[in-house]
Scaffold this motif. Structure first.
Motif, PDB file in Angstrom:
ATOM      1  N   VAL A   1     -54.678  10.914  28.103  1.00 21.36           N
ATOM      2  CA  VAL A   1     -55.360  11.869  27.210  1.00 21.36           C
ATOM      3  C   VAL A   1     -54.482  13.080  26.918  1.00 21.36           C
ATOM      4  CG1 VAL A   1     -57.664  11.216  28.024  1.00 21.36           C
ATOM      5  CG2 VAL A   1     -56.491  13.169  29.082  1.00 21.36           C
ATOM      6  N   ILE A   2     -53.391  13.233  27.663  1.00 22.56           N
ATOM      7  CA  ILE A   2     -52.558  14.432  27.498  1.00 22.56           C
ATOM      8  C   ILE A   2     -51.875  14.413  26.126  1.00 22.56           C
ATOM      9  CG2 ILE A   2     -50.517  15.658  28.398  1.00 22.56           C
ATOM     10  CD1 ILE A   2     -52.916  15.695  30.337  1.00 22.56           C
ATOM     11  N   PRO A   3     -52.170  15.427  25.271  1.00 21.49           N
ATOM     12  CA  PRO A   3     -51.534  15.409  23.949  1.00 21.49           C
ATOM     13  C   PRO A   3     -50.159  16.081  23.934  1.00 21.49           C
ATOM     14  CG  PRO A   3     -53.231  17.109  24.015  1.00 21.49           C
ATOM     15  CD  PRO A   3     -53.187  16.501  25.376  1.00 21.49           C
ATOM     16  N   ASN A   4     -49.888  16.936  24.919  1.00 23.72           N
ATOM     17  CA  ASN A   4     -48.635  17.700  24.909  1.00 23.72           C
ATOM     18  C   ASN A   4     -48.030  17.735  26.310  1.00 23.72           C
ATOM     19  OD1 ASN A   4     -46.537  19.404  24.260  1.00 23.72           O
ATOM     20  ND2 ASN A   4     -47.783  21.260  24.369  1.00 23.72           N
ATOM     21  N   PRO A   5     -46.952  16.977  26.602  1.00 18.86           N
ATOM     22  CA  PRO A   5     -46.213  16.142  25.663  1.00 18.86           C
ATOM     23  C   PRO A   5     -46.913  14.796  25.456  1.00 18.86           C
ATOM     24  CG  PRO A   5     -45.248  15.955  27.838  1.00 18.86           C
ATOM     25  CD  PRO A   5     -46.368  16.935  27.962  1.00 18.86           C
ATOM     26  N   PRO A   6     -46.783  14.205  24.269  1.00 17.68           N
ATOM     27  CA  PRO A   6     -47.449  12.911  24.058  1.00 17.68           C
ATOM     28  C   PRO A   6     -46.887  11.813  24.963  1.00 17.68           C
ATOM     29  CG  PRO A   6     -46.704  13.877  21.973  1.00 17.68           C
ATOM     30  CD  PRO A   6     -46.139  14.731  23.060  1.00 17.68           C
ATOM     31  N   HIS A   7     -45.560  11.822  25.172  1.00 15.67           N
ATOM     32  CA  HIS A   7     -44.974  10.757  25.998  1.00 15.67           C
ATOM     33  C   HIS A   7     -44.889  11.267  27.438  1.00 15.67           C
ATOM     34  CE1 HIS A   7     -43.464   6.789  26.035  1.00 15.67           C
ATOM     35  NE2 HIS A   7     -42.268   7.109  26.480  1.00 15.67           N
ATOM     36  N   THR A   8     -45.982  11.144  28.180  1.00 14.32           N
ATOM     37  CA  THR A   8     -46.057  11.690  29.536  1.00 14.32           C
ATOM     38  C   THR A   8     -45.218  10.853  30.515  1.00 14.32           C
ATOM     39  OG1 THR A   8     -47.962  10.306  29.972  1.00 14.32           O
ATOM     40  CG2 THR A   8     -48.420  12.544  29.198  1.00 14.32           C
ATOM     41  N   ALA A   9     -45.028  11.417  31.730  1.00 18.71           N
ATOM     42  CA  ALA A   9     -44.284  10.675  32.761  1.00 18.71           C
ATOM     43  C   ALA A   9     -44.994   9.348  33.054  1.00 18.71           C
ATOM     44  CB  ALA A   9     -44.184  11.535  34.030  1.00 18.71           C
ATOM     45  N   LEU A  10     -46.326   9.356  33.056  1.00 20.01           N
ATOM     46  CA  LEU A  10     -47.070   8.102  33.309  1.00 20.01           C
ATOM     47  C   LEU A  10     -46.758   7.075  32.215  1.00 20.01           C
ATOM     48  CD1 LEU A  10     -49.237   6.381  34.765  1.00 20.01           C
ATOM     49  CD2 LEU A  10     -50.929   7.439  33.250  1.00 20.01           C
ATOM     50  N   LEU A  11     -46.809   7.505  30.962  1.00 17.83           N
ATOM     51  CA  LEU A  11     -46.564   6.554  29.864  1.00 17.83           C
ATOM     52  C   LEU A  11     -45.119   6.047  29.888  1.00 17.83           C
ATOM     53  CD1 LEU A  11     -48.609   7.916  26.816  1.00 17.83           C
ATOM     54  CD2 LEU A  11     -49.316   6.387  28.661  1.00 17.83           C
ATOM     55  N   GLN A  12     -44.185   6.921  30.284  1.00 16.85           N
ATOM     56  CA  GLN A  12     -42.787   6.465  30.385  1.00 16.85           C
ATOM     57  C   GLN A  12     -42.660   5.387  31.448  1.00 16.85           C
ATOM     58  OE1 GLN A  12     -40.033   9.842  30.803  1.00 16.85           O
ATOM     59  NE2 GLN A  12     -41.350  10.968  29.410  1.00 16.85           N
ATOM     60  N   ALA A  13     -43.276   5.640  32.631  1.00 14.17           N
ATOM     61  CA  ALA A  13     -43.194   4.662  33.725  1.00 14.17           C
ATOM     62  C   ALA A  13     -43.881   3.355  33.320  1.00 14.17           C
ATOM     63  CB  ALA A  13     -43.837   5.241  34.983  1.00 14.17           C
ATOM     64  N   ALA A  14     -45.019   3.475  32.639  1.00 19.07           N
ATOM     65  CA  ALA A  14     -45.765   2.279  32.237  1.00 19.07           C
ATOM     66  C   ALA A  14     -44.955   1.468  31.225  1.00 19.07           C
ATOM     67  CB  ALA A  14     -47.102   2.690  31.628  1.00 19.07           C
ATOM     68  N   SER A  15     -44.336   2.183  30.317  1.00 21.94           N
ATOM     69  CA  SER A  15     -43.534   1.524  29.296  1.00 21.94           C
ATOM     70  C   SER A  15     -42.355   0.788  29.944  1.00 21.94           C
ATOM     71  CB  SER A  15     -43.104   2.632  28.349  1.00 21.94           C
ATOM     72  OG  SER A  15     -42.284   2.239  27.426  1.00 21.94           O
ATOM     73  N   GLU A  16     -41.739   1.410  30.952  1.00 21.89           N
ATOM     74  CA  GLU A  16     -40.632   0.744  31.662  1.00 21.89           C
ATOM     75  C   GLU A  16     -41.088  -0.531  32.368  1.00 21.89           C
ATOM     76  OE1 GLU A  16     -39.089   3.906  34.102  1.00 21.89           O
ATOM     77  OE2 GLU A  16     -38.382   4.969  32.302  1.00 21.89           O
ATOM     78  N   ARG A  17     -42.380  -0.563  32.715  1.00 25.50           N
ATOM     79  CA  ARG A  17     -42.902  -1.767  33.394  1.00 25.50           C
ATOM     80  C   ARG A  17     -43.457  -2.799  32.396  1.00 25.50           C
ATOM     81  NH1 ARG A  17     -42.787  -1.915  38.468  1.00 25.50           N
ATOM     82  NH2 ARG A  17     -44.262  -3.649  38.520  1.00 25.50           N
ATOM     83  N   GLY A  18     -43.270  -2.548  31.112  1.00 23.69           N
ATOM     84  CA  GLY A  18     -43.690  -3.535  30.115  1.00 23.69           C
ATOM     85  C   GLY A  18     -45.143  -3.396  29.675  1.00 23.69           C
ATOM     86  N   CYS A  19     -45.763  -2.251  30.013  1.00 28.04           N
ATOM     87  CA  CYS A  19     -47.154  -2.029  29.574  1.00 28.04           C
ATOM     88  C   CYS A  19     -47.151  -1.563  28.111  1.00 28.04           C
ATOM     89  CB  CYS A  19     -47.827  -0.955  30.424  1.00 28.04           C
ATOM     90  SG  CYS A  19     -47.850  -1.342  32.167  1.00 28.04           S
ATOM     91  N   VAL A  20     -48.312  -1.701  27.467  1.00 29.97           N
ATOM     92  CA  VAL A  20     -48.500  -1.177  26.115  1.00 29.97           C
ATOM     93  C   VAL A  20     -49.097   0.217  26.277  1.00 29.97           C
ATOM     94  CG1 VAL A  20     -49.714  -1.553  23.933  1.00 29.97           C
ATOM     95  CG2 VAL A  20     -48.950  -3.519  25.305  1.00 29.97           C
ATOM     96  N   THR A  21     -48.512   1.233  25.650  1.00 31.65           N
ATOM     97  CA  THR A  21     -48.978   2.601  25.921  1.00 31.65           C
ATOM     98  C   THR A  21     -49.686   3.219  24.717  1.00 31.65           C
ATOM     99  OG1 THR A  21     -46.857   3.555  25.274  1.00 31.65           O
ATOM    100  CG2 THR A  21     -47.132   3.001  27.605  1.00 31.65           C
ATOM    101  N   LEU A  22     -50.580   4.170  25.043  1.00 33.09           N
ATOM    102  CA  LEU A  22     -51.367   4.879  24.021  1.00 33.09           C
ATOM    103  C   LEU A  22     -51.374   6.354  24.396  1.00 33.09           C
ATOM    104  CD1 LEU A  22     -53.331   4.371  21.576  1.00 33.09           C
ATOM    105  CD2 LEU A  22     -55.180   4.396  23.257  1.00 33.09           C
TER     106      LEU A  22
END
Ligand code: NDP
Length: 294
Positions: free
Chosen positions: A232-253
């Motif tokens: 839900v964090i809008p700032n920054p949009p690409h949070t540390a969680l989303l970066q880690a998830a993306s590295e693990r092949g997850c689809v991020t929002l």
């Protein structure tokens, strides 16, 4: 008879909307909504107002007297506004919080567009019906999201929160009022997602600017490739969680979608106009790029 000259046809009275909150200075909603008004040539304005808790009732009487057609209310007014209203929409009534007020025929109706905003953003990726969610957090954002996911037919919600009683309370709200099953858990060590989780949502404030390296305490190995991970964090949009998830092949929002679509939903409540979300999103992206660069 000659037609009226253009000067007499001009309308100098815009429809007035805005936001009542404190602190208001860094709330970017005004820029996002005015971008939509300008793009669609809507004769309307959105005014960002600093309003303390003690001034809320006077401010509401004031905007009514000035003929505003509606307003958003944000921290700390989302619950305090309720006794000042004539009625509540269904989501707002279940959630127990209001972030959008519609003023019509001298009546003030409270709506909640936070959860709807998240849902509309999520629908770009998937239909929540029948899905199993893990929600981190049990504050206002988590509560709104939990209710909307349940109303949209989610199969199961696991709420994980530092304060366990709050998680249990939201789970009970969902289980008592919808067909979705729900459980509330405490969060005192790294949380491993159940293997059947379809979607993880961070609905805590962890990762919000300036604490941008902060990361919700989840076992990263429990994030499966292809799983949707939303923040839900809008700032920054690409949070540390989303970066880690993306590295693990997850689809991020990211949380910009939720912010944009709650604005879209507010304008729809006030004016019945469906505005272009992409105009609002690009305005926010510009703002957050600029604010981080400065
Ligand atoms: P609340 O204060 O109501 O809730 C905060 C939540 O975060 C609580 O569950 C709290 O847990 C948890 N939390 C905070 N810090 C920690 C921590 N260090 N460790 C574990 N848990 C923590 O805030 P809101 O729900 O209103 O807002 C949450 C976030 O959502 C904010 O960052 C806000 O900006 C964002 N938001 C985004 C929107 C959007 O449109 N993108 C719309 C609305 C909100 P506990 O109960 O244990 O204290």
């Amino acid at each position: 008879m000659d037609a009226l000259p253009d000067s007499l046809k001009l309308d100098f009275l815009p429809r007035l909307t805005g936001s009542l909150s404190t602190p208001a200075r860094q709330n970017p909603t005004v820029a996002m909504i005015e971008a939509a008004y300008q793009h669609h040539k809507l004769h309307a304005r959105y005014i960002n107002c600093e309003v303390s808790a003690a001034e809320l009732a006077d401010a509401v009487r004031g905007v009514q007297a000035l003929g505003w057609i509606g307003f958003n209310c944000s921290i700390p007014h989302k619950q305090a506004i309720i006794p000042l209203l004539s009625g509540l929409g269904r989501s707002a009534s279940l959630i127990g919080a209001v972030n959008c007020v519609v003023i019509r025929d001298d009546k003030l109706i409270g709506e909640n567009t936070d959860g709807i905003g998240f849902l509309k953003s999520l629908r770009h990726l998937t239909d929540p019906a029948g899905k199993r969610f893990v929600l981190l957090g049990a504050g206002g954002a988590a509560r709104a999201i939990a209710v909307e996911l349940a109303l949209a037919g989610a199969s199961h919600l696991t709420l994980v929160n530092r304060n366990r009683a709050r998680a249990e309370e939201v789970a009970k709200l969902v289980a008592d009022n919808t067909k979705t099953t729900a459980e509330g858990l405490g969060w005192d060590k790294a949380f491993a997602l159940p293997a059947d989780t379809d979607i993880l949502v961070n609905a805590t404030s962890i990762g919000f600017y300036p604490d941008t390296s902060a990361m919700p305490n989840v076992v990263l190995e429990s994030l499966r490739p292809g799983m949707i991970v939303a923040d839900v964090i809008p700032n920054p949009p690409h949070t540390a969680l989303l970066q880690a998830a993306s590295e693990r092949g997850c689809v991020t929002l990211d949380g910009l979608g939720m912010l944009v679509y709650q604005g879209v939903a507010s304008i729809e409540h006030w004016m019945g106009e469906a505005v272009d979300a992409s105009v609002m999103r690009s305005k926010l992206e510009d703002i957050f790029r600029i604010s981080r660069a400065s």
